[in-house]
Design an enzyme around this catalytic site. Structure first.
Site, PDB file in Angstrom:
ATOM      1  N   LYS A  36       0.835  -1.213   0.000  1.00 55.43           N
ATOM      2  CA  LYS A  36       0.000   0.000   0.000  1.00 55.43           C
ATOM      3  C   LYS A  36       0.863   1.254   0.000  1.00 55.43           C
ATOM      4  CE  LYS A  36       0.992   0.945   4.478  1.00 55.43           C
ATOM      5  NZ  LYS A  36       1.659   2.173   4.979  1.00 55.43           N
ATOM      6  N   ASP A  48      -2.474  -2.109   9.733  1.00 56.21           N
ATOM      7  CA  ASP A  48      -2.575  -2.132   8.276  1.00 56.21           C
ATOM      8  C   ASP A  48      -3.170  -3.427   7.728  1.00 56.21           C
ATOM      9  OD1 ASP A  48      -1.473   0.385   8.111  1.00 56.21           O
ATOM     10  OD2 ASP A  48       0.542  -0.314   7.645  1.00 56.21           O
TER      11      ASP A  48
END
Length: 305
Positions: free
Chosen positions: A17, A145
């Site tokens: 990401k 995350d």
């Protein structure tokens, strides 16, 4: 014939990401900081292959330097499999073959992607049948995350970054990532952020994702997104790694519309106007001896392949 019968295991792919926006609030008593972030999943993936075994074991290979990746109980993917087994009551085992492509300790959530992939792979291998929401709840217990690595796409994260709301992003955004040969510890970067704020006497306001970020993502407009990129951890990362400042300048000089340190760093992400510009930029940076990779987003989250 099912996938497991045919292949003997389950392969799951999960993305790294980029935090296209990251506002960091003050530190809480538990040591965590309040965050408001806009995540985008990009086309740099971790693969986890889970095969039946009497015990829970792991091996790690990769296209990146994996010297710092543990193969013991501290590995996040192995912790994910063990948590799933404990929560579902299964006594089945699995061997996890983790194949890494996301830079290690690079601020792109590679370890979280491993954990997300392990959850999906072991859930399929063991037939535990958890819903996506249940997997995300387990993921949040492993790391902030992990839920986003399960979801993918583009999302707004609040709290520690683990409370997610999907965000509409039209079209495709092209990025060039420059990997660093030396990683940065996320806790070290947060400690440096706190030190810098204390030194400057700067307080931390309640973080929020600005409306202009959402507008740029909805429009699919890289020029507009370039104007709104923000990473409150960047100055702390640059304080620990001053060489990254020159790298940011080099990317802009060679045609990137914007650049920022990804998450806690040290990977640097350059936003390109389109795929062709990303190709030219990555070639120019590679010609200078840098490890530059073209990726795009948004892409899907962890899923069986």
């Amino acid at each position: 014939m099912t996938l497991i019968q045919d292949f003997g295991g389950v392969r799951v792919r999960a993305p790294g990401k980029i935090n296209v926006f990251l506002a960091v609030g003050g530190r809480h008593d538990d040591g965590y900081h309040e965050l408001a972030t806009a995540f985008q999943a990009v086309s740099l993936y971790e693969d986890v292959v889970a095969t039946a075994s009497d015990e829970l074991t792991i091996s790690v290979t990769g296209d990146v330097d994996i010297a710092g990746v543990p193969e013991d109980e501290s590995n996040l993917a192995l912790r994910a499999a063990r948590l799933l087994a404990e929560e579902t009551g299964t006594r089945l085992g699995a061997h996890l073959d983790v194949r890494k492509a996301v830079p290690v300790a690079g601020g792109m959530g590679g370890g979280s992607a491993d954990a997300a992939a392990a959850l999906v792979a072991c859930d399929a291998l063991w037939g535990t049948g958890l819903a996506a929401r249940e997997l995300q709840e387990l993921g949040a217990r492993l790391g902030a995350d992990v839920p986003f690595a399960l979801m993918g796409g583009t999302a707004i994260g609040t709290g520690r970054g683990d409370r997610l709301n999907p965000a509409l992003a039209r079209g495709r955004f092209d990025w060039v990532l420059v990997e660093s040969p030396f990683g940065l510890s996320t806790p070290d970067v947060y400690r440096e952020l706190d030190r810098l704020r204390e030194e400057e006497g700067a307080g931390a306001s309640a973080p929020a994702v600005e409306a202009t970020v959402l507008q740029a993502l909805r429009a699919g407009d890289p020029e507009a997104l370039a104007e709104t990129l923000r990473n409150d951890l960047q100055e702390a990362a640059l304080s620990l790694r001053p060489d990254l400042r020159a790298l940011l300048d080099r990317g802009i000089a060679r045609g990137a519309v914007a650049g920022l340190v990804s998450g806690s760093g040290p990977t640097v992400a350059f936003l390109a106007a389109d795929a062709e510009q990303a190709k030219r930029l990555s070639r120019a940076l590679r010609d200078e001896g840098l490890r530059a990779m073209r990726v795009h987003g948004p892409v899907h989250g962890a899923r069986v392949v």
